[in-house]
Design a protein around this motif. Sequence first.
Motif, PDB file in Angstrom:
ATOM      1  N   TRP A   1       0.806  -1.217   0.000  1.00 41.77           N
ATOM      2  CA  TRP A   1       0.000   0.000   0.000  1.00 41.77           C
ATOM      3  C   TRP A   1       0.842   1.272   0.000  1.00 41.77           C
ATOM      4  O   TRP A   1       0.403   2.302  -0.504  1.00 41.77           O
ATOM      5  CB  TRP A   1      -0.953   0.005   1.197  1.00 41.77           C
ATOM      6  CG  TRP A   1      -2.107  -0.926   1.021  1.00 41.77           C
ATOM      7  CD1 TRP A   1      -2.296  -2.124   1.616  1.00 41.77           C
ATOM      8  CD2 TRP A   1      -3.231  -0.740   0.150  1.00 41.77           C
ATOM      9  NE1 TRP A   1      -3.467  -2.711   1.189  1.00 41.77           N
ATOM     10  CE2 TRP A   1      -4.067  -1.871   0.278  1.00 41.77           C
ATOM     11  CE3 TRP A   1      -3.613   0.278  -0.724  1.00 41.77           C
ATOM     12  CZ2 TRP A   1      -5.251  -2.021  -0.424  1.00 41.77           C
ATOM     13  CZ3 TRP A   1      -4.799   0.125  -1.443  1.00 41.77           C
ATOM     14  CH2 TRP A   1      -5.602  -1.009  -1.285  1.00 41.77           C
ATOM     15  N   ILE A   2       2.071   1.198   0.534  1.00 45.07           N
ATOM     16  CA  ILE A   2       2.932   2.382   0.548  1.00 45.07           C
ATOM     17  C   ILE A   2       3.623   2.575  -0.795  1.00 45.07           C
ATOM     18  O   ILE A   2       3.684   3.691  -1.326  1.00 45.07           O
ATOM     19  CB  ILE A   2       3.967   2.287   1.693  1.00 45.07           C
ATOM     20  CG1 ILE A   2       3.269   2.392   3.044  1.00 45.07           C
ATOM     21  CG2 ILE A   2       5.021   3.392   1.570  1.00 45.07           C
ATOM     22  CD1 ILE A   2       4.152   2.078   4.229  1.00 45.07           C
ATOM     23  N   ASN A   3       4.121   1.487  -1.383  1.00 42.27           N
ATOM     24  CA  ASN A   3       4.942   1.601  -2.601  1.00 42.27           C
ATOM     25  C   ASN A   3       4.171   1.357  -3.896  1.00 42.27           C
ATOM     26  O   ASN A   3       4.543   1.909  -4.936  1.00 42.27           O
ATOM     27  CB  ASN A   3       6.108   0.603  -2.526  1.00 42.27           C
ATOM     28  CG  ASN A   3       7.052   0.912  -1.389  1.00 42.27           C
ATOM     29  OD1 ASN A   3       7.587   2.011  -1.299  1.00 42.27           O
ATOM     30  ND2 ASN A   3       7.247  -0.040  -0.499  1.00 42.27           N
ATOM     31  N   ASN A   4       3.142   0.504  -3.866  1.00 41.86           N
ATOM     32  CA  ASN A   4       2.389   0.166  -5.082  1.00 41.86           C
ATOM     33  C   ASN A   4       0.889   0.318  -4.834  1.00 41.86           C
ATOM     34  O   ASN A   4       0.140  -0.644  -4.934  1.00 41.86           O
ATOM     35  CB  ASN A   4       2.707  -1.273  -5.522  1.00 41.86           C
ATOM     36  CG  ASN A   4       4.176  -1.501  -5.779  1.00 41.86           C
ATOM     37  OD1 ASN A   4       4.832  -0.711  -6.447  1.00 41.86           O
ATOM     38  ND2 ASN A   4       4.707  -2.592  -5.235  1.00 41.86           N
ATOM     39  N   THR A   5       0.472   1.546  -4.506  1.00 43.61           N
ATOM     40  CA  THR A   5      -0.924   1.778  -4.119  1.00 43.61           C
ATOM     41  C   THR A   5      -1.892   1.434  -5.254  1.00 43.61           C
ATOM     42  O   THR A   5      -2.907   0.757  -5.035  1.00 43.61           O
ATOM     43  CB  THR A   5      -1.127   3.237  -3.686  1.00 43.61           C
ATOM     44  OG1 THR A   5      -0.122   3.571  -2.722  1.00 43.61           O
ATOM     45  CG2 THR A   5      -2.495   3.432  -3.061  1.00 43.61           C
ATOM     46  N   LYS A   6      -1.597   1.896  -6.470  1.00 44.48           N
ATOM     47  CA  LYS A   6      -2.476   1.631  -7.610  1.00 44.48           C
ATOM     48  C   LYS A   6      -2.561   0.129  -7.894  1.00 44.48           C
ATOM     49  O   LYS A   6      -3.629  -0.393  -8.214  1.00 44.48           O
ATOM     50  CB  LYS A   6      -1.974   2.369  -8.853  1.00 44.48           C
ATOM     51  CG  LYS A   6      -2.146   3.881  -8.788  1.00 44.48           C
ATOM     52  CD  LYS A   6      -1.687   4.537 -10.078  1.00 44.48           C
ATOM     53  CE  LYS A   6      -1.861   6.042 -10.014  1.00 44.48           C
ATOM     54  NZ  LYS A   6      -1.381   6.698 -11.264  1.00 44.48           N
ATOM     55  N   HIS A   7      -1.431  -0.531  -7.784  1.00 39.93           N
ATOM     56  CA  HIS A   7      -1.393  -1.982  -8.019  1.00 39.93           C
ATOM     57  C   HIS A   7      -2.264  -2.708  -6.998  1.00 39.93           C
ATOM     58  O   HIS A   7      -2.966  -3.670  -7.334  1.00 39.93           O
ATOM     59  CB  HIS A   7       0.056  -2.457  -7.939  1.00 39.93           C
ATOM     60  CG  HIS A   7       0.225  -3.926  -8.148  1.00 39.93           C
ATOM     61  ND1 HIS A   7       0.059  -4.531  -9.375  1.00 39.93           N
ATOM     62  CD2 HIS A   7       0.542  -4.930  -7.283  1.00 39.93           C
ATOM     63  CE1 HIS A   7       0.270  -5.831  -9.262  1.00 39.93           C
ATOM     64  NE2 HIS A   7       0.566  -6.095  -7.997  1.00 39.93           N
ATOM     65  N   MET A   8      -2.238  -2.254  -5.738  1.00 39.13           N
ATOM     66  CA  MET A   8      -3.043  -2.880  -4.690  1.00 39.13           C
ATOM     67  C   MET A   8      -4.532  -2.623  -4.916  1.00 39.13           C
ATOM     68  O   MET A   8      -5.364  -3.503  -4.685  1.00 39.13           O
ATOM     69  CB  MET A   8      -2.615  -2.364  -3.322  1.00 39.13           C
ATOM     70  CG  MET A   8      -1.200  -2.746  -2.921  1.00 39.13           C
ATOM     71  SD  MET A   8      -0.937  -4.519  -2.781  1.00 39.13           S
ATOM     72  CE  MET A   8      -1.838  -4.875  -1.288  1.00 39.13           C
TER      73      MET A   8
END
Length: 225
Positions: A119-126
């Motif tokens: 959620w911190i580094n890949n928010t869109k991916h999550m």
Amino acid sequence: MMSNLFSSFDPSTNIFNLSLNWLSLMMGMMIIPMTFWFIPSRFNMIWINIIITLHKEFKTLLGPMNHKGSTLIFISLFTLILFNNFMGLFPYIFTSSSHMSLTLSLALPLWLTFMMFGWINNTKHMFSHLVPQGTPPILMPFMVCIETISNMIRPGTLAVRLAANMIAGHLLLTLLGNTGPMMNSFTITILILIQMLLLILEFAVSIIQSYVFAILSTLYSSEVI
């Protein structure tokens, strides 16, 4: 005489007010001879081949984004669970992997770390994981709820799966063993054969459950990268 069937899994047995049952976590390390770490025996070679095989499999599951040494934590996790599962098969040794206090302590920090990193580094991916590809627009709110719930119960399912499988086999062995004094010699012979087959099954379950725990942890980590 046991007060109930689950008292064999009771971790509160103590000597001099010290809960020594959890020593089974490290008991095997005490009996490994020092020469094991220096002289490559056949057993050592077999174990190295197992580790190399696991490394290749975890590396494949992690995909192209895996970093050097990223499989080490999952191999260590597999080794720890396998070791504790095997220790619990010896008579009068506490089965630490049959307790939620241990299994949840392994699953929850891993899951929390994966979630925080994702959620911190890949928010869109999550966020994209919450709505599977091809979902009709009318079902999207429901899919978000379902995916969120399924994601949140992952550490619980990991912990319960391992603990329940270890408890189930041990309970079956205990139940069958308690019927021995009431049998004649012929039925005791059959009972011993059944117990031996169940023990072989428990060996297989010990390996399978540690492998499943490590594989699912690897899959959960690959989703956040």
